[in-house]
Design a protein around this motif. Structure first.
Motif, PDB file in Angstrom:
ATOM      1  N   VAL A  29       0.858  -1.185   0.000  1.00 13.32           N
ATOM      2  CA  VAL A  29       0.000   0.000   0.000  1.00 13.32           C
ATOM      3  C   VAL A  29       0.886   1.223   0.000  1.00 13.32           C
ATOM      4  O   VAL A  29       1.762   1.372   0.867  1.00 13.32           O
ATOM      5  CB  VAL A  29      -0.936   0.032   1.216  1.00 13.32           C
ATOM      6  CG1 VAL A  29      -1.780   1.302   1.203  1.00 13.32           C
ATOM      7  CG2 VAL A  29      -1.816  -1.203   1.227  1.00 13.32           C
ATOM      8  N   LEU A  30       0.700   2.099  -0.992  1.00 14.26           N
ATOM      9  CA  LEU A  30       1.417   3.366  -1.063  1.00 14.26           C
ATOM     10  C   LEU A  30       0.427   4.459  -0.687  1.00 14.26           C
ATOM     11  O   LEU A  30      -0.595   4.634  -1.347  1.00 14.26           O
ATOM     12  CB  LEU A  30       1.980   3.590  -2.478  1.00 14.26           C
ATOM     13  CG  LEU A  30       2.970   2.527  -2.970  1.00 14.26           C
ATOM     14  CD1 LEU A  30       3.380   2.831  -4.411  1.00 14.26           C
ATOM     15  CD2 LEU A  30       4.201   2.457  -2.078  1.00 14.26           C
ATOM     16  N   PHE A  31       0.644   5.157   0.390  1.00 12.03           N
ATOM     17  CA  PHE A  31      -0.304   6.131   0.915  1.00 12.03           C
ATOM     18  C   PHE A  31       0.363   7.490   0.977  1.00 12.03           C
ATOM     19  O   PHE A  31       1.408   7.659   1.619  1.00 12.03           O
ATOM     20  CB  PHE A  31      -0.777   5.702   2.320  1.00 12.03           C
ATOM     21  CG  PHE A  31      -1.770   6.629   2.915  1.00 12.03           C
ATOM     22  CD1 PHE A  31      -3.100   6.659   2.444  1.00 12.03           C
ATOM     23  CD2 PHE A  31      -1.418   7.489   3.954  1.00 12.03           C
ATOM     24  CE1 PHE A  31      -4.018   7.535   3.011  1.00 12.03           C
ATOM     25  CE2 PHE A  31      -2.351   8.358   4.497  1.00 12.03           C
ATOM     26  CZ  PHE A  31      -3.651   8.393   4.035  1.00 12.03           C
ATOM     27  N   TYR A  32      -0.219   8.460   0.242  1.00 11.95           N
ATOM     28  CA  TYR A  32       0.239   9.844   0.284  1.00 11.95           C
ATOM     29  C   TYR A  32      -1.031  10.716   0.268  1.00 11.95           C
ATOM     30  O   TYR A  32      -1.701  10.835  -0.766  1.00 11.95           O
ATOM     31  CB  TYR A  32       1.103  10.177  -0.938  1.00 11.95           C
ATOM     32  CG  TYR A  32       1.695  11.568  -0.878  1.00 11.95           C
ATOM     33  CD1 TYR A  32       2.808  11.818  -0.073  1.00 11.95           C
ATOM     34  CD2 TYR A  32       1.131  12.604  -1.600  1.00 11.95           C
ATOM     35  CE1 TYR A  32       3.333  13.082  -0.021  1.00 11.95           C
ATOM     36  CE2 TYR A  32       1.663  13.873  -1.536  1.00 11.95           C
ATOM     37  CZ  TYR A  32       2.783  14.122  -0.763  1.00 11.95           C
ATOM     38  OH  TYR A  32       3.300  15.384  -0.707  1.00 11.95           O
ATOM     39  N   PRO A  33      -1.441  11.187   1.464  1.00 12.28           N
ATOM     40  CA  PRO A  33      -2.764  11.862   1.578  1.00 12.28           C
ATOM     41  C   PRO A  33      -2.909  12.965   0.529  1.00 12.28           C
ATOM     42  O   PRO A  33      -1.936  13.720   0.296  1.00 12.28           O
ATOM     43  CB  PRO A  33      -2.735  12.448   3.002  1.00 12.28           C
ATOM     44  CG  PRO A  33      -1.716  11.617   3.722  1.00 12.28           C
ATOM     45  CD  PRO A  33      -0.712  11.210   2.720  1.00 12.28           C
ATOM     46  N   PRO A  34      -4.062  13.004  -0.100  1.00 10.42           N
ATOM     47  CA  PRO A  34      -5.247  12.142   0.105  1.00 10.42           C
ATOM     48  C   PRO A  34      -5.270  10.957  -0.829  1.00 10.42           C
ATOM     49  O   PRO A  34      -6.347  10.414  -1.130  1.00 10.42           O
ATOM     50  CB  PRO A  34      -6.390  13.096  -0.236  1.00 10.42           C
ATOM     51  CG  PRO A  34      -5.828  13.945  -1.341  1.00 10.42           C
ATOM     52  CD  PRO A  34      -4.363  14.092  -1.041  1.00 10.42           C
ATOM     53  N   TYR A  35      -4.073  10.527  -1.310  1.00 11.92           N
ATOM     54  CA  TYR A  35      -4.039   9.432  -2.306  1.00 11.92           C
ATOM     55  C   TYR A  35      -3.637   8.137  -1.634  1.00 11.92           C
ATOM     56  O   TYR A  35      -2.845   8.119  -0.691  1.00 11.92           O
ATOM     57  CB  TYR A  35      -3.053   9.759  -3.438  1.00 11.92           C
ATOM     58  CG  TYR A  35      -3.357  11.068  -4.114  1.00 11.92           C
ATOM     59  CD1 TYR A  35      -4.438  11.172  -5.005  1.00 11.92           C
ATOM     60  CD2 TYR A  35      -2.589  12.208  -3.856  1.00 11.92           C
ATOM     61  CE1 TYR A  35      -4.706  12.380  -5.621  1.00 11.92           C
ATOM     62  CE2 TYR A  35      -2.864  13.406  -4.474  1.00 11.92           C
ATOM     63  CZ  TYR A  35      -3.916  13.488  -5.369  1.00 11.92           C
ATOM     64  OH  TYR A  35      -4.191  14.683  -5.970  1.00 11.92           O
ATOM     65  N   ARG A  36      -4.166   7.044  -2.205  1.00 11.47           N
ATOM     66  CA  ARG A  36      -3.843   5.693  -1.718  1.00 11.47           C
ATOM     67  C   ARG A  36      -3.747   4.783  -2.939  1.00 11.47           C
ATOM     68  O   ARG A  36      -4.614   4.794  -3.798  1.00 11.47           O
ATOM     69  CB  ARG A  36      -4.955   5.195  -0.765  1.00 11.47           C
ATOM     70  CG  ARG A  36      -4.769   3.763  -0.304  1.00 11.47           C
ATOM     71  CD  ARG A  36      -6.043   3.300   0.425  1.00 11.47           C
ATOM     72  NE  ARG A  36      -5.949   1.889   0.746  1.00 11.47           N
ATOM     73  CZ  ARG A  36      -5.609   1.424   1.944  1.00 11.47           C
ATOM     74  NH1 ARG A  36      -5.354   2.269   2.932  1.00 11.47           N
ATOM     75  NH2 ARG A  36      -5.547   0.128   2.151  1.00 11.47           N
ATOM     76  N   LEU A  37      -2.664   3.993  -2.948  1.00 13.54           N
ATOM     77  CA  LEU A  37      -2.447   3.112  -4.099  1.00 13.54           C
ATOM     78  C   LEU A  37      -2.146   1.717  -3.563  1.00 13.54           C
ATOM     79  O   LEU A  37      -1.211   1.499  -2.799  1.00 13.54           O
ATOM     80  CB  LEU A  37      -1.259   3.605  -4.933  1.00 13.54           C
ATOM     81  CG  LEU A  37      -0.954   2.798  -6.188  1.00 13.54           C
ATOM     82  CD1 LEU A  37      -2.159   2.830  -7.144  1.00 13.54           C
ATOM     83  CD2 LEU A  37       0.310   3.332  -6.872  1.00 13.54           C
ATOM     84  N   ASP A  38      -3.010   0.767  -3.972  1.00 13.70           N
ATOM     85  CA  ASP A  38      -2.825  -0.622  -3.551  1.00 13.70           C
ATOM     86  C   ASP A  38      -2.210  -1.412  -4.713  1.00 13.70           C
ATOM     87  O   ASP A  38      -2.742  -1.399  -5.846  1.00 13.70           O
ATOM     88  CB  ASP A  38      -4.159  -1.267  -3.160  1.00 13.70           C
ATOM     89  CG  ASP A  38      -4.726  -0.635  -1.897  1.00 13.70           C
ATOM     90  OD1 ASP A  38      -3.918  -0.382  -0.974  1.00 13.70           O
ATOM     91  OD2 ASP A  38      -5.926  -0.385  -1.859  1.00 13.70           O
ATOM     92  N   LEU A  39      -1.109  -2.135  -4.412  1.00 17.42           N
ATOM     93  CA  LEU A  39      -0.408  -2.945  -5.420  1.00 17.42           C
ATOM     94  C   LEU A  39      -0.137  -4.327  -4.846  1.00 17.42           C
ATOM     95  O   LEU A  39       0.103  -4.482  -3.647  1.00 17.42           O
ATOM     96  CB  LEU A  39       0.948  -2.319  -5.806  1.00 17.42           C
ATOM     97  CG  LEU A  39       0.928  -0.918  -6.422  1.00 17.42           C
ATOM     98  CD1 LEU A  39       2.351  -0.399  -6.560  1.00 17.42           C
ATOM     99  CD2 LEU A  39       0.249  -0.942  -7.790  1.00 17.42           C
ATOM    100  N   SER A  40      -0.214  -5.314  -5.726  1.00 19.64           N
ATOM    101  CA  SER A  40       0.179  -6.651  -5.268  1.00 19.64           C
ATOM    102  C   SER A  40       1.699  -6.673  -5.078  1.00 19.64           C
ATOM    103  O   SER A  40       2.441  -5.922  -5.692  1.00 19.64           O
ATOM    104  CB  SER A  40      -0.241  -7.710  -6.288  1.00 19.64           C
ATOM    105  OG  SER A  40       0.514  -7.553  -7.484  1.00 19.64           O
TER     106      SER A  40
END
Length: 399
Positions: A29-40
């Motif tokens: 999980v890459l989280f940079y408010p307000p963005y969130r990116l889920d990767l396998s």
């Protein structure tokens, strides 16, 4: 077999990675408010590897681009060295084949490489010398003066070429430079010997011959001939008076004093300065060391005055020698001529007739007939004298 093992390893690794990726449930999980990116996790690993490979390729490309000018320069330098070394080898080959014009042209090409410039210049100088192009030869030699490591090679080359052209003054100057440079190997000594021989510097010739003989660097025949030439010139020098010729003779090595040619020349030098007794003495010593016909003839020419003690001593010496060499025609002739001078007519006739019967050389036959003719004239026997004169003339004509 090696390729097969590599293929099996590659396939096994691919299968392992596929199985690992299929049963890997992890995620990133890459989280940079307000963005969130889920990767396998598998995809994230793939992205990291791809980014690494991309950065690596870019960095390698930049570095190769930066090194490209240097590699081009190195390539050109290597090509120039290859061509220069090839030209140097071909130049040497052409020189040894006798194609001196081609050798000089190839040496000119080889000299474009700084590392080969000095050696190429020496080859070109030798080639120009063989073509009798003295100006070009000197120019090539002058170009090597800037390289101190080639000093000995340049001087040796210059010395050889100067001796070849009989420029002995310049050659002797080059010899002095070589000596100052500490170059005293056999080749340098041999060229120095030739230069001094051309300059007729006989004392130095003798010194160099002795030095080279110690190193077995001269053929014995050449060594003996050079010694003979040197002693002949030194003993013939008119600046010597009686005392100086004695001093010079005392300085000659004992091994040289008894050599026939040198002893004969020394006897002539002593006799020409009025030292007849010393001339006879040195010939007697030389004959005792080496029985040689040249010594015996010189001894015959050094006869003393009639009735003198010297002549009587010579007769005694010859009688003693003849007892040991009863068939020696030259010795019998010598004894007969001594007896003739002493007016011992019977002994003179007996020994002269013995010499005539044993003689082989025309000169001995001629001198025997002449001595017998003089004997018969002294005895007032004109017919026998005339017969021997005729035989002497016949022997002279046949010679």
């Amino acid at each position: 077999m090696k390729i097969l093992l590599w293929l099996l390893t590659l396939f096994a690794s691919a299968i392992g990675l596929a199985v690992l990726a299929r049963f890997n449930p992890g995620n990133v999980v890459l989280f940079y408010p307000p963005y969130r990116l889920d990767l396998s996790l598998n995809f994230f690993i793939f992205l990291v590897l791809a980014a690494f490979l991309t950065i690596y390729v870019v960095i390698r490309a930049v570095r190769l681009t930066q090194k490209l000018p240097g590699r081009v320069i190195a390539y050109r330098r290597a090509k120039r060295e290859h061509e220069g070394n090839a030209a140097l080898r071909e130049s040497l080959k052409a020189f040894f084949e006798g194609r001196f014009g081609q050798a000089e042209r190839l040496a000119t090409r080889a000299s474009e490489l700084p590392e080969n410039a000095g050696i190429s210049a020496l080859i070109a100088a030798r080639a120009a010398h063989r073509m009798r192009q003295g100006d070009r030869r000197d120019i090539w030699l002058a170009t090597t003066e800037v390289d101190p490591t080639l000093k000995a090679a340049r001087l040796m080359t210059a010395l050889e070429l100067q001796v070849d052209e009989h420029q002995f003054k310049q050659a002797l100057e080059t010899v002095e430079q070589l000596n100052a440079n500490g170059t005293r190997h056999i080749q340098a000594l041999q060229w120095s010997l030739k230069a001094n021989q051309q300059a007729k510097n006989w004392p130095e010739v003798l010194r160099l011959v002795q030095t080279l003989d110690k190193r077995n660097a001269l053929h014995p025949a050449l060594s003996n001939r050079l010694r003979e030439m040197a002693y002949d010139a030194l003993l013939s020098d008119r600046v010597h008076d009686a005392e100086s010729i004695r001093a010079f003779w005392s300085g000659i090595p004992g091994s040289d004093k008894f050599k026939p040619y040198i002893a004969v020349r020394a006897a002539q030098a002593f006799a020409s300065r009025g030292l007849h007794d010393e001339a006879r003495t040195l010939l007697e010593r030389a004959l005792a060391a080496d029985w040689d016909i040249r010594l015996l003839r010189a001894y015959r020419d050094s006869t003393g005055e009639a009735g003198s003690a010297a002549l009587l001593a010579q007769i005694e010496h010859c009688e003693a020698w003849l007892a040991k060499n009863p068939t020696d025609a030259e010795l019998a002739l010598t004894l007969g001529m001594f007896c003739l001078r002493q007016k011992l007519w019977g002994k003179a006739q007996r020994h002269l007739e013995q010499a005539l019967s044993d003689a082989i050389e025309p000169r001995t036959v001629r001198e025997s007939h002449l001595a017998l003719a003089q004997l018969h004239e002294a005895l007032d026997q004109p017919e026998q004298a005339s017969a021997h004169y005729k035989q002497c003339a016949l022997a002279t004509a046949i010679r």
